[in-house]
Design a protein around this motif. Structure first.
Motif, PDB file in Angstrom:
ATOM      1  N   HIS A  54       0.817  -1.225   0.000  1.00  0.00           N
ATOM      2  CA  HIS A  54       0.000   0.000   0.000  1.00  0.00           C
ATOM      3  C   HIS A  54       0.844   1.265   0.000  1.00  0.00           C
ATOM      4  O   HIS A  54       0.357   2.340  -0.347  1.00  0.00           O
ATOM      5  CB  HIS A  54      -0.962   0.006   1.182  1.00  0.00           C
ATOM      6  CG  HIS A  54      -0.320  -0.176   2.521  1.00  0.00           C
ATOM      7  ND1 HIS A  54       0.482   0.779   3.111  1.00  0.00           N
ATOM      8  CD2 HIS A  54      -0.377  -1.222   3.395  1.00  0.00           C
ATOM      9  CE1 HIS A  54       0.890   0.345   4.290  1.00  0.00           C
ATOM     10  NE2 HIS A  54       0.403  -0.870   4.491  1.00  0.00           N
ATOM     11  N   LYS A  55       2.111   1.167   0.417  1.00  0.00           N
ATOM     12  CA  LYS A  55       3.102   2.240   0.338  1.00  0.00           C
ATOM     13  C   LYS A  55       2.868   3.407   1.300  1.00  0.00           C
ATOM     14  O   LYS A  55       3.496   4.465   1.154  1.00  0.00           O
ATOM     15  CB  LYS A  55       3.209   2.792  -1.099  1.00  0.00           C
ATOM     16  CG  LYS A  55       3.478   1.735  -2.156  1.00  0.00           C
ATOM     17  CD  LYS A  55       4.769   0.996  -1.934  1.00  0.00           C
ATOM     18  CE  LYS A  55       5.019  -0.068  -2.990  1.00  0.00           C
ATOM     19  NZ  LYS A  55       6.197  -0.901  -2.713  1.00  0.00           N
ATOM     20  N   TYR A  56       2.003   3.240   2.290  1.00  0.00           N
ATOM     21  CA  TYR A  56       1.857   4.306   3.285  1.00  0.00           C
ATOM     22  C   TYR A  56       3.032   4.323   4.255  1.00  0.00           C
ATOM     23  O   TYR A  56       3.204   5.294   4.992  1.00  0.00           O
ATOM     24  CB  TYR A  56       0.533   4.154   4.044  1.00  0.00           C
ATOM     25  CG  TYR A  56      -0.652   4.579   3.217  1.00  0.00           C
ATOM     26  CD1 TYR A  56      -0.984   5.925   3.082  1.00  0.00           C
ATOM     27  CD2 TYR A  56      -1.419   3.647   2.536  1.00  0.00           C
ATOM     28  CE1 TYR A  56      -2.051   6.333   2.301  1.00  0.00           C
ATOM     29  CE2 TYR A  56      -2.489   4.033   1.744  1.00  0.00           C
ATOM     30  CZ  TYR A  56      -2.801   5.375   1.636  1.00  0.00           C
ATOM     31  OH  TYR A  56      -3.856   5.768   0.852  1.00  0.00           O
ATOM     32  N   ASN A 110       2.232  12.210   8.412  1.00  0.00           N
ATOM     33  CA  ASN A 110       2.222  12.138   9.872  1.00  0.00           C
ATOM     34  C   ASN A 110       3.183  11.067  10.374  1.00  0.00           C
ATOM     35  O   ASN A 110       3.545  11.049  11.547  1.00  0.00           O
ATOM     36  CB  ASN A 110       0.816  11.870  10.404  1.00  0.00           C
ATOM     37  CG  ASN A 110       0.452  10.402  10.327  1.00  0.00           C
ATOM     38  OD1 ASN A 110       0.512   9.806   9.258  1.00  0.00           O
ATOM     39  ND2 ASN A 110       0.089   9.821  11.457  1.00  0.00           N
ATOM     40  N   HIS A 111       3.586  10.144   9.481  1.00  0.00           N
ATOM     41  CA  HIS A 111       4.505   9.077   9.862  1.00  0.00           C
ATOM     42  C   HIS A 111       5.352   8.695   8.659  1.00  0.00           C
ATOM     43  O   HIS A 111       5.082   9.106   7.531  1.00  0.00           O
ATOM     44  CB  HIS A 111       3.733   7.848  10.363  1.00  0.00           C
ATOM     45  CG  HIS A 111       2.847   7.241   9.314  1.00  0.00           C
ATOM     46  ND1 HIS A 111       1.505   7.543   9.205  1.00  0.00           N
ATOM     47  CD2 HIS A 111       3.097   6.358   8.319  1.00  0.00           C
ATOM     48  CE1 HIS A 111       0.982   6.879   8.192  1.00  0.00           C
ATOM     49  NE2 HIS A 111       1.925   6.145   7.635  1.00  0.00           N
ATOM     50  N   THR A 112       6.387   7.921   8.913  1.00  0.00           N
ATOM     51  CA  THR A 112       7.131   7.265   7.843  1.00  0.00           C
ATOM     52  C   THR A 112       6.965   5.766   8.027  1.00  0.00           C
ATOM     53  O   THR A 112       6.202   5.318   8.884  1.00  0.00           O
ATOM     54  CB  THR A 112       8.637   7.604   7.904  1.00  0.00           C
ATOM     55  OG1 THR A 112       9.206   7.034   9.088  1.00  0.00           O
ATOM     56  CG2 THR A 112       8.857   9.107   7.905  1.00  0.00           C
ATOM     57  N   ILE A 135       1.079   0.715  15.454  1.00  0.00           N
ATOM     58  CA  ILE A 135       1.616  -0.152  14.400  1.00  0.00           C
ATOM     59  C   ILE A 135       3.113   0.116  14.274  1.00  0.00           C
ATOM     60  O   ILE A 135       3.531   1.232  13.950  1.00  0.00           O
ATOM     61  CB  ILE A 135       0.892   0.109  13.067  1.00  0.00           C
ATOM     62  CG1 ILE A 135      -0.608  -0.189  13.208  1.00  0.00           C
ATOM     63  CG2 ILE A 135       1.502  -0.736  11.951  1.00  0.00           C
ATOM     64  CD1 ILE A 135      -1.439   0.188  12.002  1.00  0.00           C
ATOM     65  N   LYS A 136       3.906  -0.900  14.502  1.00  0.00           N
ATOM     66  CA  LYS A 136       5.357  -0.718  14.576  1.00  0.00           C
ATOM     67  C   LYS A 136       5.956  -0.230  13.268  1.00  0.00           C
ATOM     68  O   LYS A 136       6.988   0.442  13.253  1.00  0.00           O
ATOM     69  CB  LYS A 136       6.032  -2.020  14.997  1.00  0.00           C
ATOM     70  CG  LYS A 136       6.043  -3.116  13.935  1.00  0.00           C
ATOM     71  CD  LYS A 136       6.801  -4.349  14.389  1.00  0.00           C
ATOM     72  CE  LYS A 136       6.856  -5.413  13.299  1.00  0.00           C
ATOM     73  NZ  LYS A 136       7.617  -4.993  12.118  1.00  0.00           N
ATOM     74  N   ASP A 137       5.304  -0.557  12.142  1.00  0.00           N
ATOM     75  CA  ASP A 137       5.834  -0.188  10.829  1.00  0.00           C
ATOM     76  C   ASP A 137       5.654   1.286  10.506  1.00  0.00           C
ATOM     77  O   ASP A 137       6.158   1.750   9.483  1.00  0.00           O
ATOM     78  CB  ASP A 137       5.137  -0.999   9.727  1.00  0.00           C
ATOM     79  CG  ASP A 137       5.359  -2.485   9.876  1.00  0.00           C
ATOM     80  OD1 ASP A 137       6.252  -2.868  10.649  1.00  0.00           O
ATOM     81  OD2 ASP A 137       4.644  -3.270   9.226  1.00  0.00           O
ATOM     82  N   MET A 138       4.943   2.055  11.351  1.00  0.00           N
ATOM     83  CA  MET A 138       4.595   3.429  11.008  1.00  0.00           C
ATOM     84  C   MET A 138       4.931   4.376  12.146  1.00  0.00           C
ATOM     85  O   MET A 138       4.047   4.873  12.857  1.00  0.00           O
ATOM     86  CB  MET A 138       3.112   3.526  10.630  1.00  0.00           C
ATOM     87  CG  MET A 138       2.751   2.711   9.404  1.00  0.00           C
ATOM     88  SD  MET A 138       1.029   2.919   8.911  1.00  0.00           S
ATOM     89  CE  MET A 138       0.993   1.911   7.420  1.00  0.00           C
ATOM     90  N   PRO A 139       6.215   4.662  12.372  1.00  0.00           N
ATOM     91  CA  PRO A 139       6.600   5.606  13.427  1.00  0.00           C
ATOM     92  C   PRO A 139       6.173   7.028  13.083  1.00  0.00           C
ATOM     93  O   PRO A 139       6.383   7.507  11.971  1.00  0.00           O
ATOM     94  CB  PRO A 139       8.129   5.483  13.456  1.00  0.00           C
ATOM     95  CG  PRO A 139       8.508   4.972  12.107  1.00  0.00           C
ATOM     96  CD  PRO A 139       7.374   4.090  11.661  1.00  0.00           C
TER      97      PRO A 139
END
Length: 726
Positions: A327-329, A368-370, A420-424
């Motif tokens: 999804h590339k978010y 808002n996150h990477t 969600i750990k993937d989106m700090p």
């Protein structure tokens, strides 16, 4: 006692446990019922003031759709509900005739002005719903009819557009009741026109809220890049990037993936959707979040003739930047096209070709996150406080355990989106923790994280000027400080004045749609939700539907209304045909309303060919390029195509005023109009034949289903509709 409907829509898909607790339940948790991915609960509540919260998967949160809050005892916030018994009409004409001073109590709140351009303005007049009247604005002595928009709160809102080359103008309002005429001016109200002096409006005091005019003439088509078309198999994901090094191997046969483990892989068969419903490597009920299908920009380029034939003229892409997920978010680099979609040169060439075909391009961006694979985050993971990017994130504890334990809680280490750990989450304000930084509007009251802000603005410039896209869809913007979006808008307008900025706001976007922030929002609150609940789910009656639609029209400025992204579904929601349980006739009626309503209609890829799909990721199935073998898909696509052509060939359907028309139960009727022309639409959403008398149709321009029409009456059979110039 009043009946109150509570509703909650999770920002993430999948199965959720949602409850409601508050003063009115004794803080006992009541389960909320899911309908189409939205959770509802209707309660009868006595008059009074109450605090409440939603309980989502064990987390106690305030109602995101309710701006009224107060601090709770635990450092958070409760939502506040005020229940009032139905109040009788505030005034009657008889009372006003006896005592005109009743109208003076809100003297400063009758008139609003919205500046559209240097010389164009929208004048709004807020009147009382209990005093029916026709209204006319007398602006510098010239009469302008005031058109009704709708009711919000206790105000019935009317408006008109006018131009004025000067820095001021004088206005009076003429209010024509059934038997009485009132005039409003600087001193208030009078029954005599010469009893009021004109109200002076200093036009130069009002900032310009400019919105690209091209948006209102757009039909939007949303593309989830990995799932639209694989035009170049040579760039299919091979998972050779470093961030895939620990997630390329499936578990042994018969075993499940351990906690926090991922398995990224390519599905070789484009039409195999089984993974999107059930992962072979996860327990029952868990889909495969990590599969790719190989869709790319070359695939979209090859399908430009398909899109042009459909009639769409604005392509909205989910994120195209490099990222680990499908999804590339979870961006790995804001300033790079994912190599499995296209090279930079290929992306620029595609945008140029799309423009040559009359199509604009907007890009979905999440600031808002990477992702955890983002180059700056990886540097921080490695170096900790010694990294120059340490302050780009909110860290609580470092280093991270390696490997991650089964009970790893990322929030113990760093702030991340929904845990969600993937989106700090990114850290914009060095003086405040997240999420307190999000509510600051004045940049002078913040300590901006300049290196982060400058980097994001550089990336924005790269997409706008180097790639040459035409705007942005801004993901979860309410989790980024207000002051940043004000700065963002200023910078974007300086780079490309006609770029469109549309925010993903799921509730009322009234505070966001203005010259400070966004041109418009994704119209969940005042379009998608009421349309689906009325036409598709049948849980909203006609009166409530019309009131919710009009509420949106009464809240937003007219240039924002015309630029609203009016969607029926997206990558975050269950597909519309799935919600309709395969009933295409329901979908067609909703589409007719969408394509003849004010704002920019949005199509989620594949909806036009009757694609089904449940919760994410099932709603992100690969596009069915065998659709021509399916008669239902062919018929529905032709319906979309005809409606798009209808809309784009009649300017009134894009720029005209909107109003609902009186109609018997079972029929819904509305009008698009200006001073000289009218287009009327009537549909039968009921189960019985329905008759409408006294209509005047000079030209029928569209029909659906069985319709009998003669010189002055109309018979509509169930699931039928007619569009005619009257």
């Amino acid at each position: 006692m009043a009946e109150i409907q509570f509703r909650y829509q999770p920002p993430t898909s999948g199965k959720h446990l949602v409850g409601l607790a508050g003063d009115f339940t004794g803080w006992e948790i009541l389960d909320m019922n899911e309908v189409g991915g939205v959770y509802f609960l209707n309660l009868h509540i006595d008059e009074g003031r109450y605090c409440y919260k939603f309980i989502v998967d064990g987390n106690w949160i305030p109602d995101p759709d309710n701006p009224l809050t107060e601090p709770d005892p635990f450092g958070g916030f409760n939502s506040v509900l005020i229940v009032q018994e139905t109040i009788p009409s505030r005034f009657s004409w008889e009372e006003i005739i006896q005592d005109l001073s009743l109208l003076d109590e809100r003297k400063g709140y009758y008139v609003d002005l919205n500046r559209i351009s240097d010389e164009q303005y929208e004048l709004r007049f807020n009147w009382f719903p209990s005093l029916p009247a026709d209204l006319i604005a007398l602006i510098d002595g010239v009469s302008f009819p005031l058109y009704r928009l709708g009711i919000t709160g206790n105000q019935e809102v009317f408006h008109c557009l006018f131009t004025c080359p000067r820095t001021f103008c004088n206005i009076k309002i003429k209010i024509q009741g059934a038997d009485n005429i009132l005039f409003w001016g600087a001193e208030g109200f009078s029954f005599q026109e010469d009893g009021v002096t004109p109200y002076l409006l200093e036009l130069s005091n009002y900032p310009i809220f400019s919105v690209p005019e091209w948006v209102s003439h757009s039909v939007i088509y949303q593309i989830f890049p990995d799932r639209f078309c694989n035009g170049d198999p040579s760039n299919d994901p091979d998972f050779s990037e470093d961030y895939y090094k620990d997630c390329r191997t499936p578990p042994p046969p018969g075993e499940y993936l351990p906690a926090h483990a991922e398995y990224f892989h390519l599905v070789e068969d484009w039409y195999d959707i089984s993974y999107l419903k059930q992962s072979p490597w996860l327990p029952e009920g868990k889909p495969d979040w990590w599969c790719f299908y190989g869709g790319d920009i070359e695939g979209v380029r090859q399908k430009l003739p398909y899109l042009k034939d459909l009639g769409v003229n604005l392509l909205y892409f989910n994120p195209l930047w490099q990222a680990k997920s499908n999804h590339k978010y979870d961006a790995a680099d804001f300033k790079k096209v994912d190599p499995h979609f296209a090279t930079e040169d290929e992306m620029k060439a595609f945008v140029k070709e799309a423009h040559q075909n009359g199509m604009k391009i907007i890009l979905d961006v999440a600031f808002n996150h990477t992702g955890e694979a983002f180059w700056a985050f990886r540097d921080v993971v490695e170096k900790g406080p010694n990294s120059p990017y340490w302050l780009w994130y909110d860290w609580y504890k470092w280093p991270l355990p390696n490997p991650l334990p089964p009970d790893f809680n990322p929030r113990e280490y760093y702030q991340c989106w929904w845990g969600i750990k993937d989106m700090p989450d990114l850290n914009y304000d060095l003086s405040r923790p997240h999420p307190a930084e999000n509510y600051v509007r004045d940049i002078n009251k913040a300590v901006p994280n300049r290196s982060l802000v400058n980097h994001i603005l550089e990336c924005v410039q790269w997409w706008l000027m180097n790639i040459d896209i035409d705007g942005f869809r801004l993901d979860i913007p309410n989790e980024v400080p207000y002051w940043f979006w004000e700065l963002f808008r200023q910078e974007v307008r300086a780079m490309k004045p006609d770029a469109w900025l549309v925010g993903e706001i799921w509730h009322s976007g009234k505070g966001w749609v203005n010259h400070h922030y966004f041109d418009s929002v994704m119209n969940y609150a005042y379009f998608k939700d009421p349309v689906l609940e009325f036409f598709i789910l049948g849980i909203c009656d006609k009166k409530n539907f019309c009131a919710r639609i009009e509420n949106g029209l009464a809240q937003y400025p007219i240039q924002g209304i015309k630029a609203m992204m009016n969607l029926l579904g997206s990558h975050d929601t269950i597909r519309i045909l799935e919600l309709a349980k395969g009933d295409v006739s329901k979908v067609k009626l909703a589409l007719l309303f969408q394509m003849t309503f004010i704002g920019a209609p949005h199509i989620y890829y594949g909806d036009e060919i009757a694609m089904l799909g449940g919760k994410d990721p099932d709603n992100r199935r690969p596009f069915n390029w065998k659709w021509e073998e399916d008669s239902v898909a062919v018929d529905l696509r032709n319906y979309y195509k005809n409606l798009i052509q209808l809309r784009l060939s009649h300017p009134l359907l894009m720029d005209g005023e909107f109003s609902f028309l009186p109609a018997p139960e079972g029929l819904l009727a509305w009008r698009r109009y200006d001073e000289n022309h009218k287009i009327d639409i009537v549909l039968n959403y009921g189960k019985e034949n329905n008759h409408l008398e006294s209509i005047s149709a000079s030209k029928i321009i569209f029909t659906e289903g069985k319709v009998d029409h003669n010189d002055n009456s109309l018979m509509l059979y169930p699931n039928s509709a007619i569009v005619y110039i009257s």
